[in-house]
Design a protein around this motif. Structure first.
Motif, PDB file in Angstrom:
ATOM      1  N   GLY A  93       0.828  -1.194   0.000  1.00 12.90           N
ATOM      2  CA  GLY A  93       0.000   0.000   0.000  1.00 12.90           C
ATOM      3  C   GLY A  93       0.865   1.248   0.000  1.00 12.90           C
ATOM      4  N   VAL A  94       0.335   2.316  -0.572  1.00 10.28           N
ATOM      5  CA  VAL A  94       1.034   3.602  -0.591  1.00 10.28           C
ATOM      6  C   VAL A  94       0.051   4.693  -0.204  1.00 10.28           C
ATOM      7  CG1 VAL A  94       2.418   5.240  -1.914  1.00 10.28           C
ATOM      8  CG2 VAL A  94       2.539   2.792  -2.463  1.00 10.28           C
ATOM      9  N   ILE A  95       0.465   5.569   0.699  1.00  7.57           N
ATOM     10  CA  ILE A  95      -0.338   6.740   1.062  1.00  7.57           C
ATOM     11  C   ILE A  95       0.353   7.970   0.484  1.00  7.57           C
ATOM     12  CG2 ILE A  95      -1.276   8.131   2.944  1.00  7.57           C
ATOM     13  CD1 ILE A  95      -1.159   5.651   4.710  1.00  7.57           C
ATOM     14  N   PHE A  96      -0.344   8.661  -0.406  1.00  4.90           N
ATOM     15  CA  PHE A  96       0.166   9.896  -0.996  1.00  4.90           C
ATOM     16  C   PHE A  96      -0.475  11.072  -0.253  1.00  4.90           C
ATOM     17  CE2 PHE A  96       0.328   6.699  -4.335  1.00  4.90           C
ATOM     18  CZ  PHE A  96       1.599   6.865  -4.879  1.00  4.90           C
ATOM     19  N   THR A  97       0.244  11.654   0.677  1.00  7.06           N
ATOM     20  CA  THR A  97      -0.309  12.745   1.478  1.00  7.06           C
ATOM     21  C   THR A  97      -0.365  14.033   0.673  1.00  7.06           C
ATOM     22  OG1 THR A  97       1.871  13.305   2.342  1.00  7.06           O
ATOM     23  CG2 THR A  97       0.593  11.703   3.577  1.00  7.06           C
ATOM     24  N   ASP A  98      -1.409  14.821   0.929  1.00  9.17           N
ATOM     25  CA  ASP A  98      -1.591  16.113   0.248  1.00  9.17           C
ATOM     26  C   ASP A  98      -1.476  15.973  -1.268  1.00  9.17           C
ATOM     27  OD1 ASP A  98      -2.017  17.648   2.538  1.00  9.17           O
ATOM     28  OD2 ASP A  98       0.124  17.832   2.902  1.00  9.17           O
ATOM     29  N   THR A  99      -2.033  14.900  -1.803  1.00  9.73           N
ATOM     30  CA  THR A  99      -1.866  14.600  -3.226  1.00  9.73           C
ATOM     31  C   THR A  99      -3.198  14.189  -3.836  1.00  9.73           C
ATOM     32  OG1 THR A  99       0.378  13.815  -2.787  1.00  9.73           O
ATOM     33  CG2 THR A  99      -0.576  13.227  -4.899  1.00  9.73           C
ATOM     34  N   GLY A 100      -3.533  14.823  -4.976  1.00 11.25           N
ATOM     35  CA  GLY A 100      -4.730  14.477  -5.703  1.00 11.25           C
ATOM     36  C   GLY A 100      -4.501  13.327  -6.661  1.00 11.25           C
ATOM     37  N   PRO A 101      -5.528  12.922  -7.409  1.00  5.63           N
ATOM     38  CA  PRO A 101      -5.424  11.727  -8.259  1.00  5.63           C
ATOM     39  C   PRO A 101      -4.413  11.853  -9.390  1.00  5.63           C
ATOM     40  CG  PRO A 101      -7.478  12.923  -8.668  1.00  5.63           C
ATOM     41  CD  PRO A 101      -6.873  13.524  -7.447  1.00  5.63           C
ATOM     42  N   ALA A 102      -4.344  13.014 -10.031  1.00  9.13           N
ATOM     43  CA  ALA A 102      -3.442  13.160 -11.179  1.00  9.13           C
ATOM     44  C   ALA A 102      -1.983  13.036 -10.763  1.00  9.13           C
ATOM     45  CB  ALA A 102      -3.694  14.505 -11.863  1.00  9.13           C
ATOM     46  N   ASP A 103      -1.605  13.751  -9.713  1.00 16.57           N
ATOM     47  CA  ASP A 103      -0.210  13.688  -9.259  1.00 16.57           C
ATOM     48  C   ASP A 103       0.134  12.304  -8.724  1.00 16.57           C
ATOM     49  OD1 ASP A 103       0.292  16.304  -9.942  1.00 16.57           O
ATOM     50  OD2 ASP A 103      -0.210  17.093  -7.952  1.00 16.57           O
TER      51      ASP A 103
END
Length: 288
Positions: A196-206
């Protein structure tokens, strides 16, 4: 500061002992050496122990009309000084033991959140770290994207090359993802060959852009090793509203299985709308 407090307490005990000739204050002299040894270390505690013995000796003879025999006085002084030193040593040893236990507990708590094989975070840590991120989405409308990844062809590697090679492949997946993703992204092994990966402060495109580059790099590494291993993934972007950890993980898992059924080696990204059954979010920077 610690020495000052110890000296002050010792002076008060000595003064009371000198004024109160009928009541023994001997046990109280052990307190300043123990206190100083605990907070300032055993060397300072030993010095305070000797000083406590000297103070007790002076208080025991000051103001008394009959002077004790010098030999007896010296013996008593030596014995009580030894008691002060022992008090300091025991307090210092106890302090060292307590701190060692605290450090050990901290290490154990950290290890309980790290996957033993790959060195990245485990499922427990993943869920614990995702929870506050979803709270930030609800309160501050700060986006978070969560990806659920599964290795394609991992069973074939295990069956063909053995579990030792399979373990090495899992370790390389974790290392490659950690190195290819941003420092703010959180990588975890969720179990088996799932990550699993959590992309903090990140929207779908980025998140999709960064994840695509990471998986492309992973494909290069697997090709160099000669392993037919790729990754299928589902990613959920939460931009606002209230969602639970289980809801987000479950949806990302569904997207990942959809990719598996459609041919594998791809990523599916979806924006998941949260509920608005809570008061209107307070827009502003999060309290750190």
């Amino acid at each position: 500061m610690v020495l000052g407090v110890g000296l002050g307490v010792l002076a008060i005990i000595g003064a009371i002992d000198n004024l109160s000739q009928m009541f023994s204050m001997a046990a109280f002299y052990l307190l300043p050496p123990a206190f100083v040894a605990w907070y300032a270390g055993r060397p300072f505690g030993f010095a305070m122990g000797l000083l406590a013995g000297l103070t007790w000796g002076l208080a025991s003879v000051a103001g008394r009309p009959v002077r004790p025999d010098p030999v007896i006085a010296a013996w008593n002084l030596a014995m009580f000084s030894a008691s002060g030193l022992t008090s300091a040593w025991m307090a210092g040893t106890l302090r060292k033991t307590v701190y060692a236990l605290q450090a050990s507990l901290t290490r154990e708590q950290a290890l309980a959140r790290v996957d033993a094989l790959t060195g990245v975070r485990n499922l427990r840590a993943f869920r614990e770290l995702l929870e506050p991120e979803l709270l930030r989405v609800r309160r501050y409308q700060r986006p978070v994207t969560v990806a659920f990844l599964d290795a394609d062809g991992f069973k074939e590697i295990n069956d063909t090359h053995g579990h030792a090679v399979g373990d090495r492949a899992l370790t390389m997946i974790a290392q490659t993802l950690s190195n290819a993703l941003r420092r703010t992204d959180i990588v975890a092994r969720l179990g088996g060959d799932e990550f699993g990966v959590i992309f903090t402060d990140t929207g779908p495109a980025d998140a999709e852009r960064v994840l695509s580059k990471a998986l492309a790099r992973l494909g290069e590494v697997m090709t160099q090793e000669g392993w037919p291993l790729t990754m299928s993934g589902g990613a959920v972007a939460v931009l606002r509203g209230s969602l639970s950890v289980d809801e987000v993980v479950h949806r990302a898992d569904d997207l990942m299985f959809g990719v598996k059924r459609a041919g594998k080696n791809a990523i599916s990204v979806e924006v998941l709308e949260g509920r608005f059954d809570t008061p209107t979010p307070v827009v502003g920077p999060p309290v750190t």
